[in-house]
Write a protein that holds these residues in place. Structure first.
Motif, PDB file in Angstrom:
ATOM      1  N   LEU A  81       0.827  -1.209   0.000  1.00 34.94           N
ATOM      2  CA  LEU A  81       0.000   0.000   0.000  1.00 34.94           C
ATOM      3  C   LEU A  81       0.858   1.254   0.000  1.00 34.94           C
ATOM      4  O   LEU A  81       0.549   2.228  -0.700  1.00 34.94           O
ATOM      5  N   VAL A  82       1.927   1.253   0.776  1.00 32.83           N
ATOM      6  CA  VAL A  82       2.833   2.405   0.823  1.00 32.83           C
ATOM      7  C   VAL A  82       3.459   2.632  -0.556  1.00 32.83           C
ATOM      8  O   VAL A  82       3.485   3.754  -1.063  1.00 32.83           O
ATOM      9  N   VAL A  83       3.951   1.561  -1.162  1.00 32.66           N
ATOM     10  CA  VAL A  83       4.568   1.677  -2.488  1.00 32.66           C
ATOM     11  C   VAL A  83       3.550   2.191  -3.503  1.00 32.66           C
ATOM     12  O   VAL A  83       3.859   3.071  -4.318  1.00 32.66           O
ATOM     13  N   MET A  84       2.333   1.686  -3.457  1.00 31.93           N
ATOM     14  CA  MET A  84       1.295   2.139  -4.386  1.00 31.93           C
ATOM     15  C   MET A  84       0.976   3.622  -4.178  1.00 31.93           C
ATOM     16  O   MET A  84       0.770   4.358  -5.143  1.00 31.93           O
ATOM     17  N   ALA A  85       0.935   4.054  -2.921  1.00 33.45           N
ATOM     18  CA  ALA A  85       0.672   5.468  -2.641  1.00 33.45           C
ATOM     19  C   ALA A  85       1.797   6.339  -3.191  1.00 33.45           C
ATOM     20  O   ALA A  85       1.536   7.384  -3.807  1.00 33.45           O
ATOM     21  N   VAL A  86       3.037   5.915  -3.001  1.00 32.38           N
ATOM     22  CA  VAL A  86       4.187   6.682  -3.497  1.00 32.38           C
ATOM     23  C   VAL A  86       4.183   6.713  -5.024  1.00 32.38           C
ATOM     24  O   VAL A  86       4.380   7.775  -5.638  1.00 32.38           O
ATOM     25  N   VAL A  87       3.928   5.576  -5.655  1.00 35.42           N
ATOM     26  CA  VAL A  87       3.904   5.514  -7.119  1.00 35.42           C
ATOM     27  C   VAL A  87       2.779   6.388  -7.673  1.00 35.42           C
ATOM     28  O   VAL A  87       2.978   7.147  -8.630  1.00 35.42           O
ATOM     29  N   ALA A  88       1.599   6.299  -7.073  1.00 31.16           N
ATOM     30  CA  ALA A  88       0.463   7.095  -7.551  1.00 31.16           C
ATOM     31  C   ALA A  88       0.725   8.591  -7.374  1.00 31.16           C
ATOM     32  O   ALA A  88       0.410   9.392  -8.269  1.00 31.16           O
ATOM     33  N   GLY A  91      -1.543   6.076   2.784  1.00 34.66           N
ATOM     34  CA  GLY A  91      -0.117   5.792   2.790  1.00 34.66           C
ATOM     35  C   GLY A  91       0.529   6.001   4.149  1.00 34.66           C
ATOM     36  O   GLY A  91       1.386   5.211   4.560  1.00 34.66           O
ATOM     37  N   VAL A  92       0.114   7.034   4.871  1.00 34.75           N
ATOM     38  CA  VAL A  92       0.689   7.304   6.195  1.00 34.75           C
ATOM     39  C   VAL A  92       0.316   6.195   7.176  1.00 34.75           C
ATOM     40  O   VAL A  92       1.176   5.683   7.912  1.00 34.75           O
ATOM     41  N   PHE A  93      -0.955   5.801   7.208  1.00 31.98           N
ATOM     42  CA  PHE A  93      -1.358   4.733   8.123  1.00 31.98           C
ATOM     43  C   PHE A  93      -0.707   3.399   7.750  1.00 31.98           C
ATOM     44  O   PHE A  93      -0.292   2.635   8.628  1.00 31.98           O
ATOM     45  N   ALA A  94      -0.583   3.124   6.455  1.00 28.07           N
ATOM     46  CA  ALA A  94       0.079   1.892   6.028  1.00 28.07           C
ATOM     47  C   ALA A  94       1.564   1.931   6.395  1.00 28.07           C
ATOM     48  O   ALA A  94       2.124   0.916   6.826  1.00 28.07           O
ATOM     49  N   LEU A  95       2.195   3.091   6.246  1.00 20.78           N
ATOM     50  CA  LEU A  95       3.603   3.222   6.632  1.00 20.78           C
ATOM     51  C   LEU A  95       3.782   3.006   8.131  1.00 20.78           C
ATOM     52  O   LEU A  95       4.720   2.322   8.557  1.00 20.78           O
ATOM     53  N   LEU A  96       2.884   3.561   8.925  1.00 19.85           N
ATOM     54  CA  LEU A  96       2.939   3.323  10.372  1.00 19.85           C
ATOM     55  C   LEU A  96       2.814   1.831  10.680  1.00 19.85           C
ATOM     56  O   LEU A  96       3.519   1.304  11.549  1.00 19.85           O
ATOM     57  N   ALA A  97       1.925   1.155   9.961  1.00 23.70           N
ATOM     58  CA  ALA A  97       1.750  -0.289  10.168  1.00 23.70           C
ATOM     59  C   ALA A  97       3.030  -1.049   9.815  1.00 23.70           C
ATOM     60  O   ALA A  97       3.402  -2.001  10.502  1.00 23.70           O
TER      61      ALA A  97
END
Length: 168
Positions: free
Chosen positions: A14-21, A52-58
């Protein structure tokens, strides 16, 4: 592949997808293509960043307790559901007949300075003429249609994460 299907691996995805998007939106669409984001696009990006922030925290915390995992998942889910809702609204506005498209109003900057936040959200979700413009298509899909597909996919990934949380 097996590590990708873990709680931490799925959140990293999810983090990677958020960064790519976000990179696609900022670097390709804004910088390279020269498109300025309309208010609905900005709101979609906000939801994506929340996810992305919540997924990164996870990923960073990798909590062992199910309640904390569920809380981080819920924050991430709310972010992507927001983006999905706004993208769906954006697609709907783009498919309105020309005589029903809302008129162009003042920009988001003006609204943020002049109106209370609740009214800004209402104004943005009402859409404007600039949100109805289809400036670019890829494979026959407008930018909001492409975003909606990505957001629905990311919502489905959240379903898989929930299954991982409930399995423990």
């Amino acid at each position: 592949m097996r590590n990708l299907m873990t709680y931490r691996g799925l959140n990293l995805f999810l983090v990677v997808m958020a960064v790519v998007a976000m990179a696609f939106a900022l670097l390709f669409l804004q910088r390279y293509m020269g498109f300025a984001p309309c208010p609905l696009c900005v709101f979609q990006r906000i939801g994506l960043m929340v996810m992305g922030v919540f997924a990164l925290l996870a990923v960073l915390i990798n909590p062992k307790r199910g309640a904390i995992r569920l809380l981080l998942w819920l924050g991430s889910l709310l972010g992507i559901l927001w983006s999905t809702f706004v993208a769906a609204r954006h697609v709907w506005i783009q498919h309105l007949p020309p005589d029903q498209v809302p008129s162009c109003g003042p920009g988001l900057d003006y609204w943020l300075e002049a109106l209370p936040m609740q009214e800004v959200v209402h104004q943005v979700l009402s859409g404007s003429g600039e949100c109805a413009v289809v400036a670019w298509r890829f494979l026959g899909l407008s930018i909001p249609e492409q975003a909606l597909i990505v957001f629905v996919f990311l919502t489905l990934v959240h379903g898989v994460i929930l299954l991982r949380i409930l399995r423990k």
